[in-house]
Design an enzyme around this catalytic site. Structure first.
Site, PDB file in Angstrom:
ATOM      1  N   CYS A 383      56.674 -74.277  26.218  1.00 38.36           N
ATOM      2  CA  CYS A 383      57.294 -75.502  25.710  1.00 38.36           C
ATOM      3  C   CYS A 383      57.702 -76.403  26.886  1.00 38.36           C
ATOM      4  O   CYS A 383      56.845 -76.946  27.562  1.00 38.36           O
ATOM      5  CB  CYS A 383      58.467 -75.168  24.793  1.00 38.36           C
ATOM      6  SG  CYS A 383      58.994 -76.542  23.743  1.00 38.36           S
ATOM      7  N   GLU A 407      62.337 -87.754  28.473  1.00 38.83           N
ATOM      8  CA  GLU A 407      63.545 -87.028  28.081  1.00 38.83           C
ATOM      9  C   GLU A 407      64.571 -87.059  29.207  1.00 38.83           C
ATOM     10  O   GLU A 407      65.773 -87.103  28.959  1.00 38.83           O
ATOM     11  CB  GLU A 407      63.205 -85.571  27.731  1.00 38.83           C
ATOM     12  CG  GLU A 407      64.427 -84.753  27.323  1.00 38.83           C
ATOM     13  CD  GLU A 407      64.091 -83.314  26.967  1.00 38.83           C
ATOM     14  OE1 GLU A 407      64.998 -82.595  26.518  1.00 38.83           O
ATOM     15  OE2 GLU A 407      62.919 -82.902  27.146  1.00 38.83           O
ATOM     16  N   HIS A 510      55.454 -71.651  20.958  1.00 40.09           N
ATOM     17  CA  HIS A 510      56.342 -70.526  21.271  1.00 40.09           C
ATOM     18  C   HIS A 510      55.694 -69.215  20.814  1.00 40.09           C
ATOM     19  O   HIS A 510      55.948 -68.747  19.700  1.00 40.09           O
ATOM     20  CB  HIS A 510      57.693 -70.707  20.582  1.00 40.09           C
ATOM     21  CG  HIS A 510      58.550 -71.755  21.201  1.00 40.09           C
ATOM     22  ND1 HIS A 510      59.481 -71.470  22.189  1.00 40.09           N
ATOM     23  CD2 HIS A 510      58.619 -73.091  20.997  1.00 40.09           C
ATOM     24  CE1 HIS A 510      60.089 -72.586  22.551  1.00 40.09           C
ATOM     25  NE2 HIS A 510      59.577 -73.590  21.846  1.00 40.09           N
ATOM     26  N   GLU A 512      56.388 -66.262  21.582  1.00 42.04           N
ATOM     27  CA  GLU A 512      57.348 -65.160  21.437  1.00 42.04           C
ATOM     28  C   GLU A 512      57.770 -64.931  19.991  1.00 42.04           C
ATOM     29  O   GLU A 512      58.204 -63.827  19.624  1.00 42.04           O
ATOM     30  CB  GLU A 512      58.587 -65.404  22.308  1.00 42.04           C
ATOM     31  CG  GLU A 512      59.478 -66.561  21.907  1.00 42.04           C
ATOM     32  CD  GLU A 512      59.107 -67.888  22.562  1.00 42.04           C
ATOM     33  OE1 GLU A 512      59.996 -68.739  22.719  1.00 42.04           O
ATOM     34  OE2 GLU A 512      57.921 -68.058  22.913  1.00 42.04           O
TER      35      GLU A 512
END
Length: 543
Positions: A383, A407, A510, A512
């Protein structure tokens, strides 16, 4: 599958202190019933007023677990999925905030037809609907109630499960209460008084626990169990230890050895074959035969609470177990890194930058990425980790010194990372969320890992790669090897690789969230293998 006459409900509450392991207890119950052939689902009721944990600090709440259908949920849903393989959905986690949000929307639309809207029955009715929704095809529904008995926020949830227990009767509901039995080392005593007070508190709202799980380092004596049984009105055979274990995947076997699943079925007067726990025994056997040890550096800013990276830690552990390797994680606060990193990474075999938000600690992560790139250390960016790898490459290889993400610097001249235009709204619920297909280039490392051209992974991001820089980045050796379709068939970059690096991969998704102990995620398997290869290469150079 066993054909029960009606769905059974198991409610798991906690007392004395928080973080005792209610989620793991609920997941273990689910796994044990599943191992007996029953069809189960797990749900979590969270008492906080946030609509979801999406905007909560990971330091306070821990990880935000994302489901396939895009719900931002409590990390316990990750335990549910890893223990049972049953995919959770947005219908499996509710908060007080979500209940009140739905309630007030209904009131504004006139659904209550002029009634005085109250906690009872209106709030509790909504909670009951959540618990009972879409359960007819299930044998068991296991509901974990977040927080601790006695918390004011938990009262509507406790009242709701009391009502369900009353309406469905003892034949269809069981209440499991997890408490703490502290061990006082100075006097070498186990203290049962906190459990007694916790059960008294639970009884005061009309709930009598059927089973008490007590968290402890050592089991209670028969005399101590009899004491709790007498004072708490629970059978001694239903006072079951929840002992500390070295590996959380020991829990289902441990609970079975102490007859937790047996006593639950006995309560319901259900007969069942013994559970098939072969896969649990196998995973524990594999975990005990590690022949090597590797160290992976994880650079993040939430490391004061490791639950902020719970699924990531578990995914790495799964891959290490299946590679017969012992995993050591070297946690590094990204805010502590600067250009004078000297010996920081001398003894690590891979570097990982996980997801995160905000500019705090970003420059430290970029320094770590540069070190991995230059020194051919295996690198995985997830990410934000992928986005920072692009920023590092743009700055230090292409020499776009002001390359950045909007950002961190909205007015930067080279915004290699920018916000998805349609997401420039509220902070909460304004991200690309959930599972989406990703298309991989066949002639890529990522394809050789997945061995599939189309994969499905879960996302949680509102910033993405600015594809105006794609050709420039690729011309210097940073290759885009995975993409997803977006609005009007636009593409989003999902995977990057470095052309001249042994193992350097960044992913926008992601991975995970989709790993489990029985089938380690291929990306983490490859990452661990690359770490072992690097360790071996380094050893040969030294010798």
């Amino acid at each position: 599958m066993n054909n029960l006459t009606s769905t059974k409900f198991i409610f798991v509450t906690g007392g004395v202190v928080s973080s005792l392991g209610k989620g793991l207890a609920a997941a273990s119950i689910g796994a044990l019933l599943q191992a007996r052939g029953f069809k189960i689902c797990l749900r979590k009721l969270d008492p906080y007023l946030n609509i979801d944990p999406g905007t909560m600090s990971p330091i306070q709440h821990g990880e935000v677990f994302v489901t396939d259908d895009g719900a931002e949920t409590d990390l316990d849903l990750g335990h549910y999925e890893r223990f049972t393989g049953v995919k959770t959905t947005k219908n499996d986690n509710i908060t007080t905030g979500k209940v009140y949000h739905n309630l007030l929307n209904k009131e504004r639309k006139g659904d209550y037809l002029g009634q005085t809207v109250q906690i009872i029955p209106h709030v509790t009715d909504l909670i009951n609907s959540f618990i009972l929704h879409n359960t007819d095809a299930l044998d068991f529904v296991i509901c974990e109630i977040g927080g601790t008995v006695g918390d004011i926020e938990s009262q509507p949830f406790l009242e709701s499960i009391r009502q369900i227990g009353y309406k469905l009767s003892k034949n269809n509901t069981v209440f499991v209460h997890l408490t703490l039995v502290p061990y006082i080392s100075a006097t070498m005593e186990l203290k049962t008084k906190p459990t007694q007070h916790s059960v008294k508190e639970l009884s005061s709202v009309g709930i009598q626990p059927d089973i008490i799980l007590y968290r402890s380092k050592i089991p209670l004596s028969q005399e101590q169990r009899d004491k709790i049984a007498n004072l708490c009105n629970v059978s001694p055979t239903n006072i079951i230890p929840a002992l500390d274990v070295k590996n959380i995947y020991e829990l289902p076997i441990s609970y079975h050895q102490y007859n937790l699943d047996t006593q639950i079925l006995k309560h319901f007067n259900i007969t069942s074959p013994e559970p098939n726990l072969d896969k649990w025994e196998n995973i524990l056997n594999i975990s005990h035969v590690s022949t090597k040890t590797i160290t992976i550096a994880i650079i993040g800013k939430y490391i004061k609470l490791l639950d902020a990276y719970k699924s990531l830690i578990e995914a790495l552990e799964h891959a290490a177990i299946h590679n017969k390797t012992k995993l050591s994680i070297h946690w590094i606060d990204s805010r502590s890194l600067n250009n004078e990193i000297t010996n920081t990474f001398d003894n690590v075999h891979a570097i990982l930058i996980p997801g995160g938000f905000g500019d705090d600690g970003v420059e430290g992560k970029i320094i770590a990425i540069q070190y991995a790139r230059i020194n051919n250390i295996p690198f995985l960016g997830i990410c934000m980790g992928m986005q920072l790898a692009i920023i590092e490459f743009a700055r230090n290889v292409i020499h776009l010194e002001d390359a950045n993400s909007t950002e961190f610097n909205f007015y930067c001249k080279n915004p290699v990372i920018h916000q998805l235009p349609e997401l420039q709204q509220n902070l909460g619920g304004s991200m690309k969320l959930g599972s989406h297909p990703c298309y991989l280039k066949v002639d890529s490392k990522i394809f050789s890992i997945y061995k599939e051209q189309v994969i499905n992974e879960r996302r949680r991001h509102r910033y993405t790669v600015n594809l105006q820089y794609k050709d420039l980045l690729e011309s210097h050796g940073l290759i885009f090897t995975g993409h997803s379709h977006h609005n009007n068939n636009d593409s989003l970059a999902e995977v990057i690789e470095l052309k001249n690096h042994p193992w350097f991969i960044g992913v926008q998704f992601h991975p995970e969230f989709k790993s489990d102990p029985f089938q380690s995620h291929p990306l983490f398997m490859s990452f661990i293998q690359a770490s072992l290869n690097y360790q071996e290469t380094k050893r040969h150079k030294i010798s």
